[in-house]
Design an enzyme around this catalytic site. Structure first.
Site, PDB file in Angstrom:
ATOM      1  N   HIS B 142     -28.633 -27.500   3.474  1.00 32.59           N
ATOM      2  CA  HIS B 142     -28.483 -28.080   2.131  1.00 32.59           C
ATOM      3  C   HIS B 142     -26.999 -28.262   1.789  1.00 32.59           C
ATOM      4  O   HIS B 142     -26.587 -29.330   1.329  1.00 32.59           O
ATOM      5  CB  HIS B 142     -29.155 -27.180   1.092  1.00 32.59           C
ATOM      6  CG  HIS B 142     -28.903 -27.590  -0.325  1.00 32.59           C
ATOM      7  ND1 HIS B 142     -29.386 -28.775  -0.851  1.00 32.59           N
ATOM      8  CD2 HIS B 142     -28.202 -26.998  -1.320  1.00 32.59           C
ATOM      9  CE1 HIS B 142     -28.996 -28.878  -2.118  1.00 32.59           C
ATOM     10  NE2 HIS B 142     -28.275 -27.817  -2.422  1.00 32.59           N
ATOM     11  N   GLN B 249     -24.948 -33.228 -13.701  1.00 31.89           N
ATOM     12  CA  GLN B 249     -24.200 -32.284 -12.866  1.00 31.89           C
ATOM     13  C   GLN B 249     -22.890 -32.895 -12.365  1.00 31.89           C
ATOM     14  O   GLN B 249     -21.840 -32.264 -12.409  1.00 31.89           O
ATOM     15  CB  GLN B 249     -25.074 -31.873 -11.675  1.00 31.89           C
ATOM     16  CG  GLN B 249     -24.444 -30.803 -10.766  1.00 31.89           C
ATOM     17  CD  GLN B 249     -25.435 -30.274  -9.730  1.00 31.89           C
ATOM     18  OE1 GLN B 249     -26.636 -30.545  -9.817  1.00 31.89           O
ATOM     19  NE2 GLN B 249     -24.948 -29.514  -8.768  1.00 31.89           N
TER      20      GLN B 249
END
Lengths: 432, 432
Positions: B142, B249
């Site tokens: 990730h 974000q």
């Protein structure tokens, strides 16, 4: 409902020192252990701590809708959940009970023996159980100083800074009241020029001069708080020392923000001064330098003029005041912070704490951290005992104080005082 | 103490569906509202929910040191505080009570009527009151995918990533159990090419496939937890959907990390599967690519082989499984995370939750977020109904499932299922 507790002419029958932080116009709330080892919610007038649990049992809050045990708790959370109307009723009533004109408690020595304590008879506790702690980064001077030191003096502020009250989540479990010492943290750091990190005690432990506000239950999941309602949900404020380990922070913080550099401790002053008590000290916020999105626009005075100072006290030494700042320097005010925090529907609960971020003023003697005061250690700060400090040394005590002052009153916060102990040494043969 | 509840040969007198996530070898813990609107702590075997509060009142836990009301609570925090020895005694006892060889409860219809519920008679709650929630970033795949997309494919991992289990603090107040819907968050974003941010609904709402572990009271302020003791303080795990708004974000996260992009909601599966139940599924962790500092070095199997999958379900549509991953892919294991989290003395309490970070596997069909699955939207994911998804659309439901499987048993987590509602619309004339 009028805030009659704020009447500047009111005097109390309690002996109070001149220039106290806690005149009868203050009436803060806190939690303490009594001489009988009972935990209770209380207030403070002058140098007396007052047991509100006992006052309530004795019937002094008759007529105010309060549960029987609302003050016999180890945190203010339930009382804060009762909402602003109740806070005001209670604060107004306390002012009446201790008013020189009111002889009910004054002339009842039995009751006075039960409810009044001198400060050396009690031990202050954390005033709330903190559900969530958020720390903002709302002083333009601080953000500019840090950006100048670590990034680019020409572009010290990041592009988002003038548009959003930048904030991040902190750790609730390590919030401690004044008086509890803290161990110097250990952890990973990357020494200058090194390729691999090393392990050891942080060499750059710092304070951050902040204030924090405490909220009540504000909104269900999914529903923002409009900025003009935000103050309805703010119970009061404390002084807040957001301990920081600069070397740990530098190595760990990219890309998800500070973590172990901050969560070893944050210290708070134990008396929550209500927003109501601070009402006379409202002042204009700095003018926004960019047009704000509507949800962050406000009218009226949403900042507060609170004088702040930090002292360092070496072991067995004398205190030196190392900085003087003011809460009014914050570019983003509490209403903006709370409106921003909830614009996405994030729920806010009773006892949540929201730190301001380091409060630096415009001049070098008003910076809110050793990082800035010593400019990364390049300009050591001189103490009265002749020693110098770039950062905090083992066994130093950091003391923060704050107060508001006008012609007719002084409303203060007392202090948050925290000693930095050396790194924790596990006991040999520790059976844990 | 032996974990006799793990005996693979044990069968139960309760009817349980074949291949259930909750055989008698599982015995997870949760909190539910009963048909009588009573809140209690319970466990689950097959499709029965079992009221542990009632079982305790009826004397079935005789001989185990438990307070009378330990299960008559709205959270597992106090039970978790009792420690691993007590968890084991209770779990072993539950296994005995429901063992085919034990006829005590089996043959007592009155008691069965009191303690057994079908799933449609109960409403699962959040299993713990979360004091602090920490989210790690521990999947190398990730972190590499994100670094490749947003920074530099040649240097996708930041320099600290292979040395520390990077983590940050999240928001406890918005952690919700499976079944509670979430509104699409609104907030500030900076459109591509724009100089000023705009306000509106997030356009890039995403899930993050995570697991979270729940701790007991572990350490006082200042004292680290050694890595070889860390598992003593882990009660169990849940599936964890760390909802994320990628556009919010991107604009907000520098320099202090994600905030409003994350804190609008995180959803958890309601049954905490104990670390004891997962014991047979221990597996090796990935080999460290850098030599670790001693406090992060461990021996033995500290990872767990837990199969994970995520489905998307459009409104009135069929589910499509969009990814299959595994908890064992995590580069940093839970023991390392907890040792790191406390190396600076940060205290960990009962009910604290620690998220793994998005769990992406090595292949594109095992990535743990839409951001990675659709590669920033460049490769839309096809659903069974013919539609495509780059991110999550209004009224989509995201369902995560997890289970361990071997020759002799299946231990599962059930699911965490959350529907994304459109942006919250304040009611006209809202009197709040």
């Amino acid at each position: 409902m009028p805030i009659t507790a704020n009447d500047p002419k009111r005097k109390t029958w309690l002996d109070t020192p001149e220039n106290t932080d806690f005149p009868i116009q203050n009436i803060p709330f806190g939690v303490f252990l009594t001489r009988d080892d009972i935990i209770t919610i209380g207030t403070r007038i002058g140098d007396y701590a007052i047991d509100l649990g006992a006052l309530h049992q004795l019937g002094y809050f008759e007529g105010i809708p309060l549960t029987d045990d609302i003050f016999l708790q180890d945190s203010l959370n339930d009382f804060i959940s009762d909402g602003k109307k109740t806070w005001r009723l209670v604060r107004n009533r306390i002012a009446e009970i201790f008013d020189t004109k009111n002889e009910k408690l004054k002339n009842n020595q039995d009751h006075r023996n039960i409810v009044l304590f001198t400060l050396d008879e009690i031990e202050m506790q954390l005033p709330v159980q903190v559900g969530d702690y958020t720390d903002f980064y709302s002083s333009k001077e601080h953000a500019t100083n840090v950006g100048t030191m670590f990034r680019d003096p020409e572009n010290a502020l990041l592009p988002n800074w003038l548009h959003i009250p930048v904030g991040y989540h902190g750790r609730s479990s390590s919030i401690i009241p004044s008086g509890i010492p803290v161990h110097r943290p250990q952890g990973q750091t990357l020494p200058a020029g090194a390729k691999e990190p090393v392990f050891g005690p942080s060499k750059l432990v710092d304070f951050e001069l902040e204030m924090a506000f405490i909220t009540t239950d504000a909104n269900p999941l999914g529903e923002p708080i409009p900025i003009d309602e935000a103050e309805e949900y703010i119970f009061g404020l404390v002084l807040f020392n957001d301990w920081s380990a600069r070397d740990i922070q530098k190595w760990e913080y990219v890309p998800l923000g500070p973590f172990l550099a901050k969560n070893f401790a944050s210290s708070v002053s134990p008396w929550i001064v209500t927003l109501d008590a601070l009402e006379p000290f409202r002042t204009e916020s700095p003018k926004p330098e960019k047009e704000l999105l509507p949800y962050l626009q406000f009218s009226g005075k949403k900042s507060f003029d609170i004088k702040l100072e930090v002292s360092l006290k070496p072991e067995n030494g004398e205190e030196t005041t190392v900085t003087r700042s003011n809460f009014k320097y914050m570019y983003w005010n509490m209403s903006q912070q709370l409106a921003h925090h909830t614009i996405n529907g994030c729920p806010v609960n009773s006892g949540d704490m929201m730190g301001s971020g380091t409060i630096s003023g415009p001049t070098p003697d008003s910076y809110g951290s050793m990082l800035e005061l010593s400019w990364r250690g390049e300009k050591p700060v001189k103490l009265k005992d002749g020693s110098e400090r770039k950062f905090i040394e083992d066994n130093d005590t950091v003391i923060m104080r704050g107060y508001c002052e006008s012609q007719d009153r002084r409303i203060g916060f007392g202090e948050v005082s925290t000693k930095l102990l050396p790194v924790f040494q596990p006991k040999k043969n520790n059976s844990r």
